[in-house]
Design a protein around this motif. Sequence first.
Motif, PDB file in Angstrom:
ATOM      1  N   GLU A  38      -3.742  12.214   8.209  1.00 38.94           N
ATOM      2  CA  GLU A  38      -2.365  12.079   7.800  1.00 38.94           C
ATOM      3  C   GLU A  38      -1.584  13.307   7.483  1.00 38.94           C
ATOM      4  OE1 GLU A  38      -3.012   8.174   4.914  1.00 38.94           O
ATOM      5  OE2 GLU A  38      -3.563  10.134   4.231  1.00 38.94           O
ATOM      6  N   HIS A  42      -3.999  22.737  -0.173  1.00 37.07           N
ATOM      7  CA  HIS A  42      -4.644  22.221   0.703  1.00 37.07           C
ATOM      8  C   HIS A  42      -6.061  22.524   0.071  1.00 37.07           C
ATOM      9  CE1 HIS A  42      -4.589  26.487   2.055  1.00 37.07           C
ATOM     10  NE2 HIS A  42      -3.544  26.304   2.443  1.00 37.07           N
ATOM     11  N   ASP A  93       0.802  -1.309  -0.055  1.00 36.12           N
ATOM     12  CA  ASP A  93      -0.004  -0.065  -0.019  1.00 36.12           C
ATOM     13  C   ASP A  93       0.713   1.205   0.029  1.00 36.12           C
ATOM     14  OD1 ASP A  93      -2.244  -1.439  -0.028  1.00 36.12           O
ATOM     15  OD2 ASP A  93      -2.456  -1.553   2.161  1.00 36.12           O
ATOM     16  N   MET A 148       5.785   9.407  -3.323  1.00 35.53           N
ATOM     17  CA  MET A 148       5.584  10.815  -3.674  1.00 35.53           C
ATOM     18  C   MET A 148       6.738  11.479  -4.213  1.00 35.53           C
ATOM     19  SD  MET A 148       3.658  13.595  -1.434  1.00 35.53           S
ATOM     20  CE  MET A 148       4.351  12.837   0.042  1.00 35.53           C
ATOM     21  N   HIS A 165      -4.805  16.765  -1.698  1.00 34.90           N
ATOM     22  CA  HIS A 165      -6.114  16.381  -2.160  1.00 34.90           C
ATOM     23  C   HIS A 165      -6.397  14.827  -1.826  1.00 34.90           C
ATOM     24  CE1 HIS A 165      -6.660  20.348  -4.093  1.00 34.90           C
ATOM     25  NE2 HIS A 165      -7.799  20.329  -3.622  1.00 34.90           N
ATOM     26  N   THR A 166      -5.543  14.093  -2.201  1.00 37.36           N
ATOM     27  CA  THR A 166      -5.431  12.610  -2.234  1.00 37.36           C
ATOM     28  C   THR A 166      -5.113  11.938  -0.723  1.00 37.36           C
ATOM     29  OG1 THR A 166      -3.433  12.434  -2.865  1.00 37.36           O
ATOM     30  CG2 THR A 166      -4.895  12.298  -4.625  1.00 37.36           C
ATOM     31  N   PHE A 167      -5.028  12.766   0.429  1.00 35.74           N
ATOM     32  CA  PHE A 167      -4.594  12.523   1.525  1.00 35.74           C
ATOM     33  C   PHE A 167      -5.849  12.707   2.651  1.00 35.74           C
ATOM     34  CE2 PHE A 167      -0.806  13.147  -0.597  1.00 35.74           C
ATOM     35  CZ  PHE A 167      -0.260  11.957  -0.211  1.00 35.74           C
ATOM     36  N   ARG A 168      -5.986  11.774   3.619  1.00 39.41           N
ATOM     37  CA  ARG A 168      -7.025  11.823   4.702  1.00 39.41           C
ATOM     38  C   ARG A 168      -6.456  13.042   5.707  1.00 39.41           C
ATOM     39  NH1 ARG A 168      -6.515   5.487   5.620  1.00 39.41           N
ATOM     40  NH2 ARG A 168      -5.159   6.441   7.158  1.00 39.41           N
ATOM     41  N   PHE A 200       2.902   4.373  -0.973  1.00 43.33           N
ATOM     42  CA  PHE A 200       2.685   5.387  -2.052  1.00 43.33           C
ATOM     43  C   PHE A 200       4.013   6.106  -2.133  1.00 43.33           C
ATOM     44  CE2 PHE A 200       1.657   9.720  -3.358  1.00 43.33           C
ATOM     45  CZ  PHE A 200       0.917   9.682  -4.546  1.00 43.33           C
ATOM     46  N   ASP A 247       0.314  18.339  -3.045  1.00 47.62           N
ATOM     47  CA  ASP A 247      -0.975  18.312  -3.169  1.00 47.62           C
ATOM     48  C   ASP A 247      -1.675  17.508  -2.031  1.00 47.62           C
ATOM     49  OD1 ASP A 247      -3.604  18.322  -3.870  1.00 47.62           O
ATOM     50  OD2 ASP A 247      -3.115  18.216  -6.024  1.00 47.62           O
TER      51      ASP A 247
END
Length: 91
Positions: A23, A47, A4, A8, A17-20, A6, A15
């Motif tokens: 986190e 953000h 799992d 980066m 946008h794809t993170f919780r 990732f 960016d």
Amino acid sequence: MDQDAFVMPIDGVLDLHTFRPQEVTDLVHEYITACRARSIFSVRIIHGKGTGTLRRTVHAALSRSHLVASFRLAGEDAGGWGATLVELVKD
């Protein structure tokens, strides 16, 4: 290796946008640490505009970091209040 995981790119633009949201604090710290290790001292953190919760979380994390010289909201050409520009300490 974690399946799992990732990878980066460390290019001075983060960016979120794809993170919780939970986190974000650790991620911001890890990212700016990685940028400094690569001699990247100007960082843009995206953000988003939304309700402002993520922006406040990012700004709180930046204000606690000894690696950050300064930060401010981006100008309209760089994302406006949906992004934060960060200058890192150069030692």
